[in-house]
Design a protein around this motif. Structure first.
Motif: not given
Ligand SMILES: CC(=O)SCCNC(=O)CCNC(=O)[C@H](O)C(C)(C)COP(=O)(O)OP(=O)(O)OC[C@H]1O[C@@H](n2cnc3c(N)ncnc32)[C@H](O)[C@@H]1OP(=O)(O)O
Ligand SMILES: O=C([O-])CC(=O)C(=O)O
Length: 377
Positions: A230-231, A290-297, A225-226, A284-288
């Motif tokens: 990101f997707l 980056e999304i995860a890092t931003k969302l975590e913050n 789900s996490a 695509e992996q780098k994009n995901l």
């Protein structure tokens, strides 16, 4: 005044354990005294499984003997493979795993819990689990089922059985993931196994119980789900608006955040994050990532004040994806890792403090009722 209950069995202790220590305030986690991230960096799945099952890290001879036993048990009976294959193609991968273990339990009549049987059965289950999860992937992908071959390590044998090949860094990451997820004291899934084992049912049935509980999105299903979050976000620029619209405004939960025990960052994240970064090879992996890092913050900024921080499932899906696994396999990979921990807990429980687990419920329904015949209702 009503009697007290503990919803969700929060803060109820049901066993002593020498296996996993968790300090939820300071974010510390150890297996039999060893820091989990140090084990993930320096050890292998088979060494740590030995540690959990037999009490100490093995020497070379003990390790080789253990590994040979485990990997010689990867042959699944035909009826198990054909049961797995007979399930609808769109079956949940974890449902295939639980069905396979349930099928294997059909061999267990009147299982006798004792050191010798427990040792033998644990090693068999570890070998069979590898084959079950690898073949789950193969069946879902429309590939032929295989009897996995023994390669250098458990992790390597597993990746080769799935993909036919593996590279060194991926084997190392798989090994680390298997170690990080191996045990976590007594979460819902291990508790389900303990309930079953406490009736002196067999080990395969206990594992089946655990897998059924692992499946839910509040527990093992959270990595999937996490990752779906990101997707759905698609690009790092969308993180803020997605978070506002999908979490803050509807007051929904951010998946991969929060934990019953931790009030700080889940310590396992450290290694998962390192691998999520080092294995991100495609755009695509780098994009995901980056999304995860931003969302975590954003998550930490908004929920950290309440003691709600990132849990391990926030980043593990990125690593599983980078290893080449589709989304539907994430919970099964967690399940594969967790088998040693569950086995160690049920053995510890039955061998040292066996007692039927049977809590109580406080009745708060109507008092004595007069029976009404069906025609008069
Ligand atoms: C490997 C694993 O299994 S790790 C867990 C993976 N699961 C998830 O990531 C799913 C999202 N997280 C959650 O649902 C929860 O944090 C759980 C199920 C893991 C733990 O839940 P519990 O210990 O029962 O906490 P509970 O549900 O009582 O929540 C306590 C408070 O924190 C809030 N909260 C808990 N998790 C989150 C979250 N992820 N996002 C936002 N708020 C949260 C709740 O809304 C509640 O707030 P309130 O007191 O203002 O009502
Ligand atoms: O401890 C829990 O409740 C969930 C968890 O992190 C795990 O099982 O790894």
């Amino acid at each position: 005044m009503s009697e007290a209950i503990s919803p969700g069995l929060e803060n109820v202790n049901i066993k002593y354990t020498e296996l996993t220590y968790i300090d939820g305030i300071n974010g510390i986690m150890r297996y039999r005294g060893y820091d989990v991230n140090e084990l993930a960096a320096r050890s292998s799945f088979e060494e740590v499984s030995y540690l959990m099952l037999f009490g100490k890290l093995p020497n070379y001879d003990q390790l080789n003997e253990f590994k040979n036993h485990v990997l010689s048990n990867m042959v699944l009976p035909d009826y198990v493979l054909s049961t797995m294959k007979s399930l609808p193609k769109k079956s949940d991968a974890l449902a295939i795993m639980q069905t396979a273990f349930s099928a294997l339990s059909s061999n267990e009549n009147n299982y006798q819990w004792n050191k010798e049987n427990d040792k033998k059965t644990s090693m068999a289950i570890l070998g069979q689990a590898l084959s079950i999860v690898a073949n789950t992937y193969r069946i879902k992908e429309g590939l032929d089922t295989v009897t996995p071959e023994a390669h250098g390590s458990y992790a390597e044998s597993f990746l080769n059985a799935c993909f036919g090949e593996s590279d060194k860094e991926k084997v190392r990451a798989m090994d680390a993931a298997l170690i990080l997820y191996m045990d976590h004291e007594i979460p819902a899934s291990t508790t389900a196994a303990l309930v079953t084992a406490s009736t002196l049912s067999d080990m395969y049935s206990s594992i089946t119980s655990a897998i059924t509980a692992l499946r839910g999105p509040l527990h093992g299903g959270a990595a999937e789900s996490a990752f779906k979050q990101f997707l759905e976000i698609k690009t790092p620029d969308n993180v803020d608006s997605w978070f506002q619209k999908n979490i803050i405004e509807p007051r929904k939960r951010l998946v991969g955040f929060g934990h019953r025990v931790y009030r700080t960052f889940d310590p396992r994240l450290k290694t998962f994050k390192e691998y999520a970064r080092s294995l991100a090879r495609t755009q695509e992996q780098k994009n995901l990532l980056e999304i995860a890092t931003k969302l975590e913050n954003l998550g930490v900024k908004n929920f950290g004040g309440k003691g709600i921080y990132t849990n391990t499932d926030f980043y593990s899906g990125l690593v599983f994806n980078e290893l080449g696994f589709p989304l539907y396999m994430f919970t099964s990979l967690f399940g594969l890792s967790r088998i040693s921990g569950i086995l160690a807990h049920i053995i510890e429980y039955v061998e040292t403090q066996e007692r039927l687990i049977r809590p109580r419920a406080i009745y708060n329904g109507p008092g004595s009722m007069e029976y009404i015949e069906i025609e008069k209702r």
